[in-house]
Design an enzyme around this catalytic site. Sequence first.
Site, PDB file in Angstrom:
ATOM      1  N   ARG A  39      -2.688 -18.496 -26.371  1.00 39.45           N
ATOM      2  CA  ARG A  39      -1.971 -17.334 -25.835  1.00 39.45           C
ATOM      3  C   ARG A  39      -0.753 -17.755 -25.013  1.00 39.45           C
ATOM      4  O   ARG A  39      -0.402 -17.107 -24.027  1.00 39.45           O
ATOM      5  CB  ARG A  39      -2.909 -16.488 -24.999  1.00 39.45           C
ATOM      6  CG  ARG A  39      -4.110 -15.998 -25.784  1.00 39.45           C
ATOM      7  CD  ARG A  39      -4.649 -14.722 -25.230  1.00 39.45           C
ATOM      8  NE  ARG A  39      -5.847 -14.293 -25.926  1.00 39.45           N
ATOM      9  CZ  ARG A  39      -5.844 -13.485 -26.987  1.00 39.45           C
ATOM     10  NH1 ARG A  39      -4.712 -13.041 -27.466  1.00 39.45           N
ATOM     11  NH2 ARG A  39      -6.975 -13.132 -27.559  1.00 39.45           N
ATOM     12  N   CYS A  40      -0.094 -18.796 -25.445  1.00 41.58           N
ATOM     13  CA  CYS A  40       1.065 -19.358 -24.753  1.00 41.58           C
ATOM     14  C   CYS A  40       2.333 -18.993 -25.526  1.00 41.58           C
ATOM     15  O   CYS A  40       2.303 -18.823 -26.745  1.00 41.58           O
ATOM     16  CB  CYS A  40       0.903 -20.878 -24.686  1.00 41.58           C
ATOM     17  SG  CYS A  40       2.290 -21.759 -23.949  1.00 41.58           S
ATOM     18  N   GLY A  41       3.444 -18.924 -24.837  1.00 42.98           N
ATOM     19  CA  GLY A  41       4.721 -18.668 -25.491  1.00 42.98           C
ATOM     20  C   GLY A  41       5.130 -19.776 -26.441  1.00 42.98           C
ATOM     21  O   GLY A  41       6.006 -19.575 -27.293  1.00 42.98           O
TER      22      GLY A  41
END
Length: 160
Positions: A39-41
Site C-alpha cells: 500500500r505504498c506509493g
Amino acid sequence: MKFMSQTLYDFSVNDNANNSVSLEKYRGKTLLIVNTASRCGFTYQYEGLQKLYDKYSERGLIVITVPSNDFNQELKTEAAVQDFCEINYNLNLPMTTITSVKGRAAHPFFQWMKKEYVYTPRWNFYKVLLDPEGNLVETYNSITKPTSPKITSKIEQFLL
C-alpha cells in the site's frame, strides 16, 4: 548481538510459505534485496522488479522482495501480500514473509547491513545490490526505479 565474521551467506529468510531458506542457496548469484509494501506509493515498482528478474534471472540475478510493515503500509498476512502481488503484478520472484527491516526487531540480515555498511532502509522499496561473493555493491532509495540504468548497469557487471 555480535556479527563477527558474518557474511550474507550466514543468514536465512523465511519464504512467503514460511519455509526457511538459507541465503547460502544464492552463493554465486547477484542479489537485489528490496523491502516492499503493498500500500505504498512506490508499489508500482513491483512491475520493474519482475522485469529485472525475467530479463536477468537466467544469467544469475535473484530478486528477493521482503514485505515489511515497518512503515505501516503492508497488508496483514503473507497470503494477502502474495495474492495482491500475483493479481496486480503477476509476480513470481522470491518473496519472504512479512519481515521487520529496521530497529531492534529487524531481521538479522538487516541488522548486519546496519552494522557492516551503516545501511537501514528509510522507506519502502529501498534496494540492496550484492555481488556473487555476497559483498555490498550499492544501495538505492525508493526513488530509484528497478529498471533504471543506475541499477541495471551495476547488475550487468556481475552477470554470467
